[in-house]
Design an enzyme around this catalytic site. Sequence first.
Site, PDB file in Angstrom:
ATOM      1  N   HIS A 148      43.856  45.235  51.287  1.00  0.00           N
ATOM      2  CA  HIS A 148      42.807  44.710  50.245  1.00  0.00           C
ATOM      3  C   HIS A 148      43.112  46.493  49.796  1.00  0.00           C
ATOM      4  CE1 HIS A 148      39.163  47.160  49.541  1.00  0.00           C
ATOM      5  NE2 HIS A 148      39.092  45.970  48.447  1.00  0.00           N
ATOM      6  N   GLY A 303      28.389  41.107  37.266  1.00  0.00           N
ATOM      7  CA  GLY A 303      30.095  40.426  36.878  1.00  0.00           C
ATOM      8  C   GLY A 303      30.211  39.088  37.571  1.00  0.00           C
TER       9      GLY A 303
END
Lengths: 344, 344
Positions: A148, A303
């Site tokens: 990540h 979002g």
Amino acid sequence: ALWLASSALQAEASPPKPHPTPSTPPSTAKPASPTTPPRIRDRMFQLVREAQSHICAEIEAIDGGKFREDTWERPEGGGGWSRVLQGGNVFEKAGVNVSLVYGMLPPAAAKMMNARGKNLDTTKSLPFCAVGISIVMHPSNPHAPTIHCNYRYFEIIDEKTNEPVDWWFGGGTDLTPSYVYPEDAILFHQTYKDVCDKYDASFYPEFKKWCDEYFFIKHRKESRGIGGIFYDDLNAQTPEFYLNFSRDCAFALPKVYVEILKRRINQPFTQQEKEWQQLRRGRYVEFNLVYDRGTKFGLETNGRIESILMSLPLTARWEYDQHPLPNSPEAESLKIFQTPREWA
Amino acid sequence: ALWLASSALQAEASPPKPHPTPSTPPSTAKPASPTTPPRIRDRMFQLVREAQSHICAEIEAIDGGKFREDTWERPEGGGGWSRVLQGGNVFEKAGVNVSLVYGMLPPAAAKMMNARGKNLDTTKSLPFCAVGISIVMHPSNPHAPTIHCNYRYFEIIDEKTNEPVDWWFGGGTDLTPSYVYPEDAILFHQTYKDVCDKYDASFYPEFKKWCDEYFFIKHRKESRGIGGIFYDDLNAQTPEFYLNFSRDCAFALPKVYVEILKRRINQPFTQQEKEWQQLRRGRYVEFNLVYDRGTKFGLETNGRIESILMSLPLTARWEYDQHPLPNSPEAESLKIFQTPREWA
């Protein structure tokens, strides 16, 4: 007039307009003159789009599959470029997302930032802009780690001048193996220590610790993986300094990750090893939904949900009260998650 | 002296002491005299333990497997009795948990309660006691629905008299099918409407709406299932009234659920139907970790993590940007999750 007079945005990739009334820049906005140096937000945008293309190409080369790009527009301003590779040869799911969102920062988000030491006015909505890249890649093989990263630039904008009145950089890269291979952990940490050391000898020790603290799953009393680096709210140096640092960090990712993948993706595995991976992916889900700052920010600022939750693994598992057998490889890895180590 | 002078607790099931220094009742506590009527908290405890035994027996009868009981002690006061059946014939995972926790309420938890209309002092920790039963059952067959219920009693206690200075009941039962069968939805809602109507004609319409609102996954703009009833902070009537109502609700569960299971558990299913179930279980995980009040309360008050997260399904799935085919059974069910209906 709050408009990101962004040559990068205009020239390269204006997202399509899925909404009936797309948010267009207000007509009072002044386009950047050719002699004005590009704003930091524009340079960061260029940087993360380049990193996105580079990383996707490297990952496609090892996987054999292709990323698909979806662009999305945020009704309140900005949008994103989500690239996802699902059901590949190496990856169950890999996402490389760029987003540039702007508009008015909800007081709830400002409060979250103040809780970690900012001093933003929470009595009103503040004009802001956030540019970043987020990557999460979940390989199929339980011996290959999930990676990540997130590199982001944030600014609070003066509505009159369109210039930042406050800004900072944040970011980090961390590795989440199900089975910890010390040689992989060392290579990974050494890579980011080397990048950090080019900029400031205090960065790696500080950001490594910050990462261990950030990715600690409090309710489990264990870390989700073996950490890496994490930082936020950096603004003591020039923006250029942090742009360069962000670039070096982002471009280091495919190099070190592909090297680790090559070691692991052809390793045979058992059903039991796959199940352990699934349990660890359950922990990944717990961390992201309960604690992760980026996920919370995304949910609070409206979002695109599929881009925000792209970070979740394809599959995960929760067995009641599962404990690895003493001295098993699973127990050894768990011990490392419970007590983070120094690797570089 | 804050001690739950609980004959039920003492007589029936004192949890074992896994901790080196277990929290024992302070020596100044006065045991209840035989002529004192039992406290509400004790009666609620008795009630939920009885419901637990009854429900587990009914579920074992249809599954063929056995629940295992784990008792746990909360270092700060109280503990729980967790019964879990995993890998059964009908159920992948079924949990029936009773907990009785007491001690000092963290200001963060008091703030959460004030956010929904309570008026608790958040400048100091308050003595509290919470007694409840929580049930989540995830069957294997994608045509059989998941069920959840929670019935609880909460009080803020006067430290000197050990009597409640504030108290309320909360609870509810809701159904989460992957595929909505209208006849099951009608039976389920009618059952709880009938229970509600025995007590107050306004209960069902009010609690049904509350349930739809509570289990709405905001970031998905869909409900996790087909609702049921949900209520909190009830204290307008006598405690006895709510004890009886809680009992009737809790005992209605196995009756209606076993009836629905009998209709579904032998239905054949395809791999594709199993995957849709897994995606819906991903939604279940999202709701529980991001929004669920009970989960948050448990994490904040240092409850036993395996008991709190027993609610999570054995397995779940997140596909990027998955949408059911138009007019498919999956699309029909999704439509119902997006727009809750009246069923009774």
